[in-house]
Design a protein around this motif. Structure first.
Motif, PDB file in Angstrom:
ATOM      1  N   SER A   2      29.570  16.104  62.490  1.00  0.00           N
ATOM      2  CA  SER A   2      27.921  17.151  62.035  1.00  0.00           C
ATOM      3  C   SER A   2      27.490  17.579  60.536  1.00  0.00           C
ATOM      4  O   SER A   2      28.680  17.220  59.504  1.00  0.00           O
ATOM      5  CB  SER A   2      27.670  17.947  63.291  1.00  0.00           C
ATOM      6  OG  SER A   2      29.183  19.105  62.714  1.00  0.00           O
ATOM      7  N   ALA A   3      26.225  17.970  60.116  1.00  0.00           N
ATOM      8  CA  ALA A   3      26.669  17.851  58.854  1.00  0.00           C
ATOM      9  C   ALA A   3      28.043  18.842  57.637  1.00  0.00           C
ATOM     10  O   ALA A   3      27.634  18.711  57.131  1.00  0.00           O
ATOM     11  CB  ALA A   3      24.933  17.777  58.392  1.00  0.00           C
ATOM     12  N   ASP A   4      27.359  20.015  59.177  1.00  0.00           N
ATOM     13  CA  ASP A   4      28.866  20.817  59.047  1.00  0.00           C
ATOM     14  C   ASP A   4      30.254  20.419  59.030  1.00  0.00           C
ATOM     15  O   ASP A   4      30.487  21.669  58.918  1.00  0.00           O
ATOM     16  CB  ASP A   4      28.066  22.484  58.968  1.00  0.00           C
ATOM     17  CG  ASP A   4      28.033  22.476  60.227  1.00  0.00           C
ATOM     18  OD1 ASP A   4      28.111  21.602  61.351  1.00  0.00           O
ATOM     19  OD2 ASP A   4      27.275  23.377  60.685  1.00  0.00           O
ATOM     20  N   ASP A   5      30.199  20.215  59.313  1.00  0.00           N
ATOM     21  CA  ASP A   5      31.805  19.919  59.908  1.00  0.00           C
ATOM     22  C   ASP A   5      32.924  19.710  59.327  1.00  0.00           C
ATOM     23  O   ASP A   5      32.769  20.151  57.910  1.00  0.00           O
ATOM     24  CB  ASP A   5      31.792  18.671  60.595  1.00  0.00           C
ATOM     25  CG  ASP A   5      33.376  18.560  61.982  1.00  0.00           C
ATOM     26  OD1 ASP A   5      34.096  18.900  62.101  1.00  0.00           O
ATOM     27  OD2 ASP A   5      33.732  17.057  62.231  1.00  0.00           O
ATOM     28  N   ASP A   6      34.031  20.146  59.324  1.00  0.00           N
ATOM     29  CA  ASP A   6      35.165  19.949  58.164  1.00  0.00           C
ATOM     30  C   ASP A   6      35.878  19.114  58.581  1.00  0.00           C
ATOM     31  O   ASP A   6      36.289  18.760  59.034  1.00  0.00           O
ATOM     32  CB  ASP A   6      36.464  21.714  58.674  1.00  0.00           C
ATOM     33  CG  ASP A   6      37.569  21.443  57.866  1.00  0.00           C
ATOM     34  OD1 ASP A   6      37.412  20.561  57.176  1.00  0.00           O
ATOM     35  OD2 ASP A   6      38.244  22.560  58.396  1.00  0.00           O
ATOM     36  N   PRO A   7      35.735  18.072  57.252  1.00  0.00           N
ATOM     37  CA  PRO A   7      36.371  17.157  57.295  1.00  0.00           C
ATOM     38  C   PRO A   7      37.587  16.482  57.126  1.00  0.00           C
ATOM     39  O   PRO A   7      38.133  15.729  57.382  1.00  0.00           O
ATOM     40  CB  PRO A   7      35.482  16.624  55.135  1.00  0.00           C
ATOM     41  CG  PRO A   7      35.709  18.743  54.029  1.00  0.00           C
ATOM     42  CD  PRO A   7      35.412  18.764  55.813  1.00  0.00           C
ATOM     43  N   TYR A   8      38.627  18.582  56.626  1.00  0.00           N
ATOM     44  CA  TYR A   8      40.030  17.635  57.157  1.00  0.00           C
ATOM     45  C   TYR A   8      39.990  18.112  58.332  1.00  0.00           C
ATOM     46  O   TYR A   8      41.004  17.226  58.786  1.00  0.00           O
ATOM     47  CB  TYR A   8      40.719  18.284  55.976  1.00  0.00           C
ATOM     48  CG  TYR A   8      40.369  17.794  54.335  1.00  0.00           C
ATOM     49  CD1 TYR A   8      40.418  17.088  54.070  1.00  0.00           C
ATOM     50  CD2 TYR A   8      39.293  19.110  53.799  1.00  0.00           C
ATOM     51  CE1 TYR A   8      40.594  16.685  52.712  1.00  0.00           C
ATOM     52  CE2 TYR A   8      39.108  18.193  52.850  1.00  0.00           C
ATOM     53  CZ  TYR A   8      39.545  17.615  51.586  1.00  0.00           C
ATOM     54  OH  TYR A   8      38.953  16.747  50.725  1.00  0.00           O
ATOM     55  N   HIS A   9      39.665  18.900  58.959  1.00  0.00           N
ATOM     56  CA  HIS A   9      40.000  19.355  60.175  1.00  0.00           C
ATOM     57  C   HIS A   9      38.784  19.176  61.541  1.00  0.00           C
ATOM     58  O   HIS A   9      38.307  20.491  61.544  1.00  0.00           O
ATOM     59  CB  HIS A   9      40.551  20.378  60.369  1.00  0.00           C
ATOM     60  CG  HIS A   9      41.524  20.331  59.974  1.00  0.00           C
ATOM     61  ND1 HIS A   9      43.328  20.525  60.148  1.00  0.00           N
ATOM     62  CD2 HIS A   9      42.151  21.697  57.935  1.00  0.00           C
ATOM     63  CE1 HIS A   9      43.559  20.355  58.940  1.00  0.00           C
ATOM     64  NE2 HIS A   9      43.087  20.958  57.965  1.00  0.00           N
ATOM     65  N   PRO A  10      38.522  17.824  61.820  1.00  0.00           N
ATOM     66  CA  PRO A  10      37.176  17.553  62.172  1.00  0.00           C
ATOM     67  C   PRO A  10      36.941  18.119  63.544  1.00  0.00           C
ATOM     68  O   PRO A  10      37.747  17.875  64.410  1.00  0.00           O
ATOM     69  CB  PRO A  10      36.401  15.863  62.049  1.00  0.00           C
ATOM     70  CG  PRO A  10      37.703  15.464  61.710  1.00  0.00           C
ATOM     71  CD  PRO A  10      38.887  16.397  61.484  1.00  0.00           C
TER      72      PRO A  10
END
Length: 319
Positions: free
Chosen positions: A71-79
């Motif tokens: 998703s566009a607002d997902d956490d890139p380090y903890h998706p």
């Protein structure tokens, strides 16, 4: 002719002559270059520093999930956008194995959708928007990392729509079309693609059982412009260039995303492609049912390959 008009005529002619002289002067070749002995080539350009900041990882592992897996607002380090994301099986294992100083695992957050134009009730973002957003965010992460951490290396991986994006990144880098400077191509240690929609057999290292079909974006390239929001871009210009020997590609026979049939009906084909994203072959790369190699599933193979590449990567000095 009155003297005044004659004067103006002579002035105009003089101006034209002056312009011509200036143009000739500007276009005239400069002096020949001073002959110098050729410089020896190196894979480690001298412009790179001898060390980089302590907060820079040795390797950035860039992971790009497939359709409906981000998703566009997902956490890139903890998706957390999709706990069942195929690439999570690879990225989580790598994050558990290596400290962040060795590799920073970055999962690209993007809309990851594919609107089916044959379904009037489908309100998703169209493929062009999704793919473009994913590419820009992935490229942006590499560009910003390289600016801050010039000695960091890269492992790039993707599945399905994410494999298209990862492959496009590799193609542009390998052919000197941006993202990294051409002299920095050696920083890309490897690229791993599962179900690449722009796959061409033989353009990379095809792993295990490899079908003869092509990616859906190649099979459907003839419909570009006919269906709004879906541009099938065809083969990659120049393939993977200098990175071709570092790209690993997995495609299960019968997966319509990377092993597409001949297209006869373009409109029906788009609906078929939208449905193929969730078909059993495409959805089961974490199992040995449709693809396996030496007893490993696609995700197990990709993890083992990436782990070895990261483990053997150079260890730059830090300050």
């Amino acid at each position: 002719m009155p003297k005044f008009l004659l004067f103006l005529a002579l002035l105009a002619v003089g101006a034209i002559i002056l312009v011509v002289v200036l143009v000739i002067t500007l276009l005239k070749p400069g002096p020949p270059p001073i002959s110098r002995p050729p410089e020896s080539s190196t894979t480690e350009p001298s412009r790179r520093p001898e060390a980089q900041s302590a907060d820079c990882p040795d390797v950035l592992t860039l992971v790009i999930p497939g359709t409906w897996e981000s998703s566009a607002d997902d956490d890139p380090y903890h998706p957390t956008a999709n706990p069942q994301s195929l690439m999570l099986r690879v990225s989580s294992a790598l994050a558990d194995e290596f400290p962040t100083s060795r590799t920073s695992v970055y999962t690209v957050p993007y809309v990851a959708q594919f609107r089916n134009p044959t379904n009037l009730t489908d309100t998703q973002r169209d493929y062009n928007y999704s793919r473009t957003q994913g590419y820009k965010r992935a490229a942006g992460e590499i560009i910003s990392t390289n600016k801050k951490c010039p000695l960091t290396r890269y492992v790039i991986m993707g599945f399905s729509q994410g494999a298209v994006i990862a492959g496009d990144l590799a193609s542009n880098i390998g052919n000197g079309r941006g993202v990294l400077d051409p002299s920095d191509v050696d920083l890309v240690l490897g690229v791993g693609l599962i179900a690449d929609g722009r796959r061409e057999p033989g353009e990379q290292n095809d792993i295990g059982p490899s079908p003869s079909g092509v990616g859906a974006e190649i099979a459907l390239s003839g419909i570009s412009g006919l269906v709004p929001g879906i541009t099938m871009t065809g083969p990659r210009n120049g393939g993977f260039g200098e990175l071709s020997d570092r790209v690993q590609s997995i495609c299960a026979p019968g997966d319509l995303i990377c092993d597409a049939p001949t297209i006869a009906n373009p409109v029906a084909a788009v609906g078929q492609l939208a449905g193929a994203i969730d078909n059993p072959v495409h959805a089961l790369y974490a199992t040995p049912r449709y693809w396996s190699f030496d007893g490993s599933t696609a995700t197990e193979w990709m993890y083992g390959w990436a782990s070895s590449v990261i483990d053997n990567a150079p260890r730059p000095e830090h300050y």
